[in-house]
Write an enzyme that holds these catalytic residues in place. Structure first.
Site, PDB file in Angstrom:
ATOM      1  CG  HIS A  49      14.059  -4.925 -34.238  1.00 47.47           C
ATOM      2  ND1 HIS A  49      14.031  -5.896 -33.313  1.00 47.47           N
ATOM      3  CD2 HIS A  49      13.297  -3.988 -33.601  1.00 47.47           C
ATOM      4  CE1 HIS A  49      13.483  -5.403 -32.174  1.00 47.47           C
ATOM      5  NE2 HIS A  49      12.783  -4.453 -32.370  1.00 47.47           N
ATOM      6  CE  LYS A  64      10.444   5.111 -32.609  1.00 45.39           C
ATOM      7  NZ  LYS A  64       9.540   3.874 -32.581  1.00 45.39           N
ATOM      8  CD  GLU A  88       8.611   2.170 -35.490  1.00 44.18           C
ATOM      9  OE1 GLU A  88       7.440   1.531 -34.958  1.00 44.18           O
ATOM     10  OE2 GLU A  88       9.378   2.807 -35.048  1.00 44.18           O
ATOM     11  CG  ASP A 108      15.601  -8.633 -32.703  1.00 46.56           C
ATOM     12  OD1 ASP A 108      14.375  -8.609 -33.219  1.00 46.56           O
ATOM     13  OD2 ASP A 108      16.697  -8.149 -32.948  1.00 46.56           O
ATOM     14  CG  HIS A 109       9.423  -7.522 -31.191  1.00 51.51           C
ATOM     15  ND1 HIS A 109      10.052  -6.544 -31.061  1.00 51.51           N
ATOM     16  CD2 HIS A 109       8.533  -7.316 -32.078  1.00 51.51           C
ATOM     17  CE1 HIS A 109       9.688  -5.604 -31.699  1.00 51.51           C
ATOM     18  NE2 HIS A 109       8.566  -6.055 -32.623  1.00 51.51           N
ATOM     19  CE  LYS A 144       7.879  -7.669 -36.183  1.00 59.59           C
ATOM     20  NZ  LYS A 144       6.457  -7.026 -35.706  1.00 59.59           N
ATOM     21  CE  LYS A 199       4.637  -1.343 -37.508  1.00 55.80           C
ATOM     22  NZ  LYS A 199       5.700  -1.240 -36.873  1.00 55.80           N
ATOM     23  CE  LYS A 247      15.329  -3.075 -29.405  1.00 59.64           C
ATOM     24  NZ  LYS A 247      14.231  -2.110 -29.444  1.00 59.64           N
TER      25      LYS A 247
END
Ligand code: BG6
Length: 345
Positions: free
Chosen positions: A96, A196, A72, A33-34, A38, A201, A4
């Site tokens: 995500h 951010k 984050e 899409d990591h 998960k 996180k 992505k």
């Protein structure tokens, strides 16, 4: 395999899809899409479809609202070149966060075969009606971090980061209110926020159920009765917790919320593979279940596109700032209606 971001808006994603599909068959393309790699994201499907407990309440009759948070504490980590042209909406929401929303809301697939699961995701994503450009102001909010303190250290604001334009309008925080307009979810607000340089996180999904219909307890006892919450923590402290009203020991009938918890760290001793390890292995095996299909990518951009357009067209109103290390802009509260509040970060 394509990492992505896949395109930077709907039109460019469509073009990239059609260019790729001239050369490859869809079954040969793996759009990453990591988050789908998960463990805890996949556990969402296990929680919903391997238990009889949750599915009966997983709908508009019992769910009051849903909050999805991807906070984050890090900044842009020297990636100004990419981030300036992306922003929080493209970087985290379009992929995500909407994937989390899709898995949370899909209908039970007949099987976990790649196309059966993705058919269901596309159906639910298409049920999220994209806002009209003129309505974006009332359902989405953006902001940028200013200087502040994170983890005891002074950090610069976004506009002071190396490689960022001093008058940059790129958002580092985005919050949205979405609706899934189908039989199961009509009327349930889904609130998403990401940023951010927030105070910590955490990625989690909080499903808040409606209050009980009648309180038979004495007034003093009923004060502590809170709607049940099911919290799926994607990271850190991966797990699931359910809040319940319980009687406080003693001669009076007094209630307060208690938490029933499952934590990966304590229930399973083994280490989970990294998201990318899992995804790269799946791609080598040709299993596309955890990858984004061409129509899915377009459905995802379709939701985001009007928001991007509205924000691009608005060149004058000042960009809100939140101090680095905070919970984000106070104005985000206004997105929540019906007396609801963002959960504490
Ligand atoms: C990436 C974004 O896709 O996801 C980054 O480009 C972000 O900006 C990262 O920091 C977050 O991933 P994780 O796995 O740390 O939640």
């Amino acid at each position: 395999m394509i990492e992505k971001p896949f395109g930077y808006d709907l039109a460019s994603a469509r073009k990239l899809n059609s260019d790729l599909l001239e050369v490859f068959d869809e079954s040969q393309i793996f759009r990453i899409d990591h988050y789908l790699g998960k463990e805890t994201v996949q556990n969402l499907l296990a929680l919903r479809f391997a238990n009889a407990l949750f599915e009966p309440v997983w709908n508009r009759n019992y769910v009051d609202s849903v909050q999805i948070t991807a906070a984050e504490d890090i900044g842009i980590e020297g990636r100004a070149g990419y981030y300036e042209g992306a922003g929080a909406l493209r970087d985290l929401v379009q992929n995500h966060m909407l994937q989390l929303l899709a898995l949370l809301t899909i209908e039970p697939p007949a099987s976990f075969e790649a196309n059966r699961l993705r058919d269901e995701k596309v159906k639910v994503l298409e049920a999220i009606v994209p806002p009209r450009v003129r309505d974006v102001r009332s359902m989405a909010l953006r902001a940028q971090y200013g200087p502040g303190v994170v983890g005891g250290e002074r950090v610069p604001g976004y506009r002071q980061e190396e490689g960022v334009a001093p008058d940059s309008r790129t958002e580092t925080y985005a919050a949205l209110r979405l609706e899934v307009s189908n039989w199961r979810w009509a009327g349930v607000p889904f609130y998403l926020r990401t940023g951010k340089r927030l105070s910590r996180k955490v990625t989690d999904i909080a499903v808040t159920l409606k209050p009980v219909p009648h309180l038979a307890l004495q007034t003093s006892g009923s004060v502590g009765v809170q709607p049940n919450e099911i919290i799926l923590t994607v990271q850190p402290d991966e797990g699931v917790s359910v809040s319940l009203g319980a009687k406080i020991p003693g001669s009076r009938m007094r209630i307060r919320p208690v938490i029933m918890e499952f934590r990966y760290g304590t229930s399973f001793m083994s280490e989970s593979p990294e998201a990318y390890e899992r995804l790269i292995l799946d791609a080598m095996r040709g299993d596309a279940t955890l990858f984004t299909r061409n129509d899915e990518i377009e459905a995802l951009w379709g939701i985001i596109d009007p928001i991007l357009t509205a924000w691009q067209e608005d060149r004058n109103s000042p960009i809100r700032e939140y101090p680095a290390g905070s919970a984000g802009p106070a104005a985000a509260e206004a997105l929540l209606d019906g007396g609801r509040k963002w959960r504490r970060l």
